[in-house]
Design a protein around this motif. Structure first.
Motif, short mmCIF file in Angstrom:
data_model
loop_
_atom_site.label_atom_id
_atom_site.label_comp_id
_atom_site.label_asym_id
_atom_site.label_seq_id
_atom_site.Cartn_x
_atom_site.Cartn_y
_atom_site.Cartn_z
N ASP A 144 0.82 -1.21 0.00
CA ASP A 144 0.00 0.00 0.00
C ASP A 144 0.86 1.27 0.00
O ASP A 144 0.36 2.34 -0.34
CB ASP A 144 -0.91 0.01 1.24
N VAL A 145 2.11 1.12 0.40
CA VAL A 145 3.01 2.27 0.50
C VAL A 145 4.41 1.84 0.08
O VAL A 145 4.88 0.77 0.47
CB VAL A 145 3.12 2.80 1.96
N VAL A 146 5.08 2.68 -0.71
CA VAL A 146 6.53 2.58 -0.88
C VAL A 146 7.12 3.83 -0.24
O VAL A 146 6.74 4.95 -0.59
CB VAL A 146 6.94 2.49 -2.36
N PHE A 147 8.02 3.63 0.70
CA PHE A 147 8.61 4.73 1.47
C PHE A 147 10.12 4.76 1.20
O PHE A 147 10.85 3.90 1.68
CB PHE A 147 8.33 4.53 2.96
N TYR A 148 10.56 5.74 0.42
CA TYR A 148 11.99 5.88 0.12
C TYR A 148 12.68 6.59 1.28
O TYR A 148 12.47 7.79 1.51
CB TYR A 148 12.18 6.71 -1.15
N ALA A 149 13.54 5.86 1.98
CA ALA A 149 14.34 6.47 3.04
C ALA A 149 15.54 7.20 2.42
O ALA A 149 15.98 6.88 1.32
CB ALA A 149 14.82 5.41 4.01
N GLY A 150 16.04 8.16 3.17
CA GLY A 150 17.21 8.91 2.71
C GLY A 150 18.51 8.32 3.17
O GLY A 150 18.64 7.12 3.42
N GLY A 151 19.49 9.20 3.33
CA GLY A 151 20.88 8.81 3.45
C GLY A 151 21.54 9.19 2.13
O GLY A 151 20.95 9.02 1.06
N HIS A 152 22.75 9.74 2.20
CA HIS A 152 23.37 10.24 0.97
C HIS A 152 23.59 9.17 -0.08
O HIS A 152 23.64 9.47 -1.28
CB HIS A 152 24.70 10.94 1.30
N TYR A 188 1.54 3.21 -6.71
CA TYR A 188 0.83 4.48 -6.82
C TYR A 188 -0.40 4.34 -7.72
O TYR A 188 -1.49 4.81 -7.38
CB TYR A 188 1.77 5.55 -7.36
N GLU A 189 -0.24 3.68 -8.84
CA GLU A 189 -1.33 3.63 -9.82
C GLU A 189 -2.44 2.66 -9.42
O GLU A 189 -3.52 2.72 -10.00
CB GLU A 189 -0.77 3.30 -11.20
N ARG A 190 -2.19 1.85 -8.40
CA ARG A 190 -3.29 1.03 -7.89
C ARG A 190 -3.93 1.68 -6.67
O ARG A 190 -4.71 1.05 -5.96
CB ARG A 190 -2.82 -0.39 -7.56
N GLY A 191 -3.60 2.98 -6.43
CA GLY A 191 -4.23 3.73 -5.36
C GLY A 191 -3.43 3.84 -4.09
O GLY A 191 -3.94 4.35 -3.07
N GLY A 192 -2.18 3.38 -4.11
CA GLY A 192 -1.34 3.45 -2.93
C GLY A 192 -0.62 4.78 -2.81
O GLY A 192 -0.83 5.71 -3.60
N VAL A 193 0.22 4.87 -1.80
CA VAL A 193 0.97 6.07 -1.48
C VAL A 193 2.45 5.85 -1.76
O VAL A 193 3.00 4.78 -1.45
CB VAL A 193 0.78 6.46 0.01
N VAL A 194 3.10 6.85 -2.35
CA VAL A 194 4.56 6.86 -2.47
C VAL A 194 5.06 7.98 -1.57
O VAL A 194 4.56 9.11 -1.62
CB VAL A 194 5.01 7.09 -3.92
N ALA A 195 6.03 7.66 -0.73
CA ALA A 195 6.59 8.61 0.22
C ALA A 195 8.10 8.61 0.13
O ALA A 195 8.71 7.62 -0.28
CB ALA A 195 6.14 8.27 1.64
N ALA A 196 8.70 9.73 0.52
CA ALA A 196 10.16 9.84 0.51
C ALA A 196 10.57 10.96 1.45
O ALA A 196 9.85 11.95 1.60
CB ALA A 196 10.66 10.11 -0.91
N VAL A 197 11.75 10.82 2.03
CA VAL A 197 12.23 11.84 2.95
C VAL A 197 13.72 12.11 2.72
O VAL A 197 14.48 11.21 2.38
CB VAL A 197 11.96 11.43 4.42
N CYS A 198 14.10 13.37 2.88
CA CYS A 198 15.48 13.83 2.82
C CYS A 198 16.09 13.56 1.44
O CYS A 198 15.72 14.17 0.46
CB CYS A 198 16.27 13.20 3.95
N HIS A 199 17.03 12.62 1.31
CA HIS A 199 17.57 12.25 0.00
C HIS A 199 16.79 11.11 -0.64
O HIS A 199 17.07 10.73 -1.78
CB HIS A 199 19.05 11.86 0.11
N GLY A 200 15.79 10.58 0.07
CA GLY A 200 14.95 9.54 -0.51
C GLY A 200 14.26 9.96 -1.80
O GLY A 200 14.06 9.13 -2.69
N PRO A 201 13.88 11.25 -1.95
CA PRO A 201 13.27 11.67 -3.22
C PRO A 201 14.18 11.50 -4.44
O PRO A 201 13.70 11.66 -5.56
CB PRO A 201 12.94 13.15 -2.96
N ALA A 202 15.44 11.13 -4.24
CA ALA A 202 16.27 10.75 -5.39
C ALA A 202 15.62 9.58 -6.14
O ALA A 202 15.80 9.43 -7.35
CB ALA A 202 17.68 10.37 -4.94
#
Length: 231
Positions: free
Chosen positions: A93-101, A121-135
């Motif tokens: 239901d969620v993919v959570f990209y953690a950071g770290g350089h 995401y396209e099946r209605g879930g959430v994509v999340a990311a923090v700090c450098h995770g948005p890479a």
């Protein structure tokens, strides 16, 4: 059935040519994981290459981090993370990209991981990311060919923060700038202060101080009632 969260972690352990080590930033997983467990969610881990990913930023004086790495199930799971190609978007239901350089070197080119996140995401879930995770977000495209971040509010480790830690010339690119090039609407606050935003099931945070808030926003997104169709 409980919601399932998949933490996506870097497999890259060297900080450019500085001679320093890096990896995924432990507090950016430990604090969100505590939020998700309190919400009754199941947690799993994936890394770019699978196996045991490198770690960075652990502080034993932070009880949340200490408890996280004292849990035998967590230790076992982190020692043998799945590779992206082994997983199905239908299971999360969620993919959570953690950071770290380390994320700056391998998440942008992790095409199987990007496809997995797009599928969630396209099946209605959430994509999340923090700090450098948005890479990990910079090259995610949706089924219509658009970038996931295009037209959405996005928070990430800022150019000013990269300069403040002295790594502007070390990282392969500036994350804030790259996301803006992809059409993201960058939203930010002062260096190292908490800031997170949710926009159309994309939840992002600026820095380690924002990780817990990102998790809270993810829960809010998942628990929000579906809008009733117009009469």
């Amino acid at each position: 059935m409980p919601k399932k969260v998949l933490f996506a972690l870097t497999s890259h352990g060297t900080l450019g040519d500085t001679g320093r080590s890096t990896g995924f930033y432990v507090p950016e997983v430990a604090h969100p994981a505590a939020v998700f467990r309190a919400a009754g969610y199941e947690i799993a881990y994936v890394s770019v290459r699978g196996g045991e990913p490198p770690r960075d930023g652990y502080n034993a004086e932070d009880q949340v981090q200490a408890d996280f790495l004292a849990d035998p199930d967590t230790v076992a799971a982190l020692s043998r993370t799945a590779a992206p190609g082994e997983l199905s978007a239908d299971d999360y239901d969620v993919v959570f990209y953690a950071g770290g350089h380390g994320a700056m070197w391998d998440l942008p080119g992790a095409t199987e991981l990007a496809a997995l996140a797009a599928g969630v995401y396209e099946r209605g879930g959430v994509v999340a990311a923090v700090c450098h995770g948005p890479a990990g977000l910079v090259n995610i495209r949706l089924g219509d060919g658009s970038y996931l971040v295009e037209g959405k509010q996005v928070s990430t480790f800022t150019n000013e923060e990269e300069q403040a830690v002295g790594l502007t010339e070390v990282v392969p690119f500036l994350l804030e700038s790259r996301l803006a090039e992809r059409g993201a609407k960058i939203t930010k606050t002062g260096n190292f202060a908490e800031h997170a935003v949710a926009d159309q099931r994309l939840v992002t945070g600026q820095n380690p101080a924002s990780a817990l808030r990102v998790a809270e926003l993810v829960v809010e997104q998942l628990e929000a009632p579906l809008e009733a169709p117009a009469a």
